[in-house]
Design a protein around this motif. Sequence first.
Motif, PDB file in Angstrom:
ATOM      1  N   TYR A  25       0.841  -1.184   0.000  1.00  0.00           N
ATOM      2  CA  TYR A  25       0.000   0.000   0.000  1.00  0.00           C
ATOM      3  C   TYR A  25       0.879   1.238   0.000  1.00  0.00           C
ATOM      4  N   SER A  81       0.498   5.367   0.190  1.00  0.00           N
ATOM      5  CA  SER A  81      -0.430   6.464   0.418  1.00  0.00           C
ATOM      6  C   SER A  81       0.102   7.355   1.531  1.00  0.00           C
ATOM      7  N   GLU A 114       4.088  11.864  -3.405  1.00  0.00           N
ATOM      8  CA  GLU A 114       3.422  10.614  -3.061  1.00  0.00           C
ATOM      9  C   GLU A 114       3.940  10.059  -1.742  1.00  0.00           C
ATOM     10  N   SER A 161       5.843   3.616   0.344  1.00  0.00           N
ATOM     11  CA  SER A 161       5.230   2.301   0.145  1.00  0.00           C
ATOM     12  C   SER A 161       5.460   1.436   1.376  1.00  0.00           C
ATOM     13  N   GLU A 208      -9.398   6.956 -10.861  1.00  0.00           N
ATOM     14  CA  GLU A 208      -9.193   5.726 -10.102  1.00  0.00           C
ATOM     15  C   GLU A 208      -9.406   4.511 -10.994  1.00  0.00           C
ATOM     16  N   TYR A 237      -5.263  -5.106  -7.950  1.00  0.00           N
ATOM     17  CA  TYR A 237      -4.394  -3.931  -8.018  1.00  0.00           C
ATOM     18  C   TYR A 237      -5.252  -2.706  -8.287  1.00  0.00           C
ATOM     19  N   ILE A 284      -5.216   1.878  -8.294  1.00  0.00           N
ATOM     20  CA  ILE A 284      -4.472   3.125  -8.178  1.00  0.00           C
ATOM     21  C   ILE A 284      -5.433   4.303  -8.135  1.00  0.00           C
ATOM     22  N   ASP A 308      -4.937   8.213  -9.244  1.00  0.00           N
ATOM     23  CA  ASP A 308      -4.059   9.177  -9.908  1.00  0.00           C
ATOM     24  C   ASP A 308      -4.714  10.546  -9.802  1.00  0.00           C
ATOM     25  N   ASN A 339      -2.146  10.799  -4.494  1.00  0.00           N
ATOM     26  CA  ASN A 339      -1.920   9.578  -5.264  1.00  0.00           C
ATOM     27  C   ASN A 339      -1.838   8.372  -4.336  1.00  0.00           C
ATOM     28  N   GLU A 340      -2.409   7.245  -4.768  1.00  0.00           N
ATOM     29  CA  GLU A 340      -2.365   6.012  -3.987  1.00  0.00           C
ATOM     30  C   GLU A 340      -2.212   4.817  -4.922  1.00  0.00           C
ATOM     31  N   SER A 341      -1.700   3.728  -4.377  1.00  0.00           N
ATOM     32  CA  SER A 341      -1.707   2.457  -5.099  1.00  0.00           C
ATOM     33  C   SER A 341      -1.821   1.326  -4.086  1.00  0.00           C
ATOM     34  N   GLN A 342      -2.374   0.210  -4.526  1.00  0.00           N
ATOM     35  CA  GLN A 342      -2.567  -0.946  -3.651  1.00  0.00           C
ATOM     36  C   GLN A 342      -2.473  -2.231  -4.447  1.00  0.00           C
TER      37      GLN A 342
END
Length: 325
Positions: free
Chosen positions: A39, A41, A57, A60, A274, A300, A302, A304, A311-314
């Motif tokens: 994750y 964020s 950002e 991680s 998203e 997965y 994200i 943007d 910004n996030e990603s998982q």
Amino acid sequence: MKYYWLAGLAAIASTQATAALGTPGISGEVSLLAGFAQYESNFNTDDAVKNAPLNSEGESDSGVTLFPLGQLRYTFGAENNQQVYLGTSREDIATGLIAFEIGYQFEVGHSSTMAFSILPTIVEDETWQDPFVVNQAKTETDTSGNALRFQYNNILDKGISFDLAYYDREVENEQSGASIAGPIDTERLKRDGKGIYSRILWSVSTGKTSTLQPDLKINRFSADGDAMSFNRYGVGLTYLTKQGRHGYAISGEYAFADYDEANPVFGKTQENHEMGVNFAYEYDQFMDWENWGLNALAGYGIVDSNIDFYNESQLFLGVGLSYKF
């Protein structure tokens, strides 16, 4: 944290659902998933200090996690056409929090159902009191939210389903923007608020055991701070199939979130794109054990944003067992 991969689990569960509510009496299921999660964020509460520039950002973070799910149902009525249920919701609805759901559903006509439920906060989530603190440790606070939900499944036997929820969100000790030097309007950053979530889904048969499900989602959240209020519009597509003991679900989603007013910290109005993709697999009667299933998941997602801070990603990879009774 939004559990995009749970949509895949909910989808594969629907491949085994029938229009009828089932046999009379008690039934249900329990699942335990073990997996790897990554994750990224600025709202990740495992990383208290941000040393990079504010508008960048987040760091991680990854680790192994256990995730229990379960639901208990009781079916009754002269024609077994009513049901009460309680347990963990499999789907990310309304608040994005995984919540305990208590509900009642009943059959409408031959193969349609209506359901009413409440989703009270059982375990509070965590966030930062002031997420904009840099070069020193941030302080955690709890968030909670409750939801009221209505579902109408397979409307008039046409394969169309509707989901509507009204929810609220409360940040226990809101301090957003308190650390920012200079005069800013911190009132616009308040995250408490109320929202309405809606989803319409159309199930189209593509074979004896396969279904294609396009859907449309609309979410309106009215926060106490106008810079945190938004409209979110999403579209998704899921393919479901069952081949003997093997069940598969592949799904994807795109959403756009448009916020009401300029964020006073970054001087612009937030806009998010998203995207999420999911794959879920279930092997029924695993090892020839009656009522047991093997589950595997991959997801997965994200976010943007035009403001890098958001910004996030998982990523999630998991495997587990489920037991139905």
